[in-house]
Motif scaffolding. Structure first.
Motif, short mmCIF file in Angstrom:
data_model
loop_
_atom_site.label_atom_id
_atom_site.label_comp_id
_atom_site.label_asym_id
_atom_site.label_seq_id
_atom_site.Cartn_x
_atom_site.Cartn_y
_atom_site.Cartn_z
N ASP A 42 -18.16 -4.85 -26.47
CA ASP A 42 -18.96 -3.61 -26.81
C ASP A 42 -20.63 -3.50 -25.82
O ASP A 42 -21.22 -2.49 -26.45
N GLU A 47 -18.92 1.52 -21.21
CA GLU A 47 -18.56 2.82 -22.36
C GLU A 47 -17.92 3.41 -21.39
O GLU A 47 -17.54 4.51 -21.13
N ASP A 48 -18.94 4.05 -19.70
CA ASP A 48 -18.69 4.94 -18.18
C ASP A 48 -17.70 3.78 -17.03
O ASP A 48 -18.02 4.73 -16.42
#
Length: 158
Positions: A42, A47-48
């Protein structure tokens, strides 16, 4: 979590929280350091990078290699005895990465454990140069290269 054997050295690292990329140091002497880090699934940078198919950015791979392979060894070399000098705290001294020459061989996925092996080439006049490799748990080379850094003294105006 970080093992207690090298805790005094690891406490000198100038990184905290989401930018600390060291889980364990398994070997450390004046010529070599071996350590590892397991990438958190995480972590903010997944995320990108890349959406739907996350891989570890090269800059993070370099940072892991630098933290284990250069900064920890540098702190060890300048302190020689843990607890004698606070390099990263309020003393105004800390190690800086000055140059890298890295070749990438494999990708690193979220959750993967990486092992960093660093061998000192030289340490003189406050400058450290090392040959650093990152390997996966199958002992395959992920990245390798030359890292250089030095100890920076900060002067604060009062």
């Amino acid at each position: 979590m970080i093992k207690k054997k090298y805790k005094e050295i690891l406490d000198q690292l100038p990184y905290k929280s989401s930018y600390l990329f060291v889980d364990n140091i398994s070997f450390l002497n004046e010529d070599e350091v071996i350590g590892d880090y397991t990438l958190k699934k995480d972590a903010f940078f997944y995320e990108d990078h890349f959406a739907g198919n996350p891989v570890t950015p090269g800059s993070v791979i370099i940072e892991i290699m630098a933290q284990i392979g250069l900064v920890i060894l540098g702190i060890y070399l300048i302190t020689r005895a843990p607890g004698e000098l606070n390099v990263a705290g309020d003393s105004g001294s800390f190690p800086l990465l000055s140059s890298t020459d890295v070749s990438f061989c494999k990708i690193v996925l979220p959750g993967e454990k990486v092992i960093v092996i660093s061998k000192k080439q030289y340490f003189r006049f406050g400058k450290l140069k090392c040959y650093v490799e990152m390997r996966n748990t199958s002992k395959e080379i992920i990245a390798k290269g030359i890292f250089s850094g030095f100890i920076k003294q900060l002067r604060h105006n009062k």
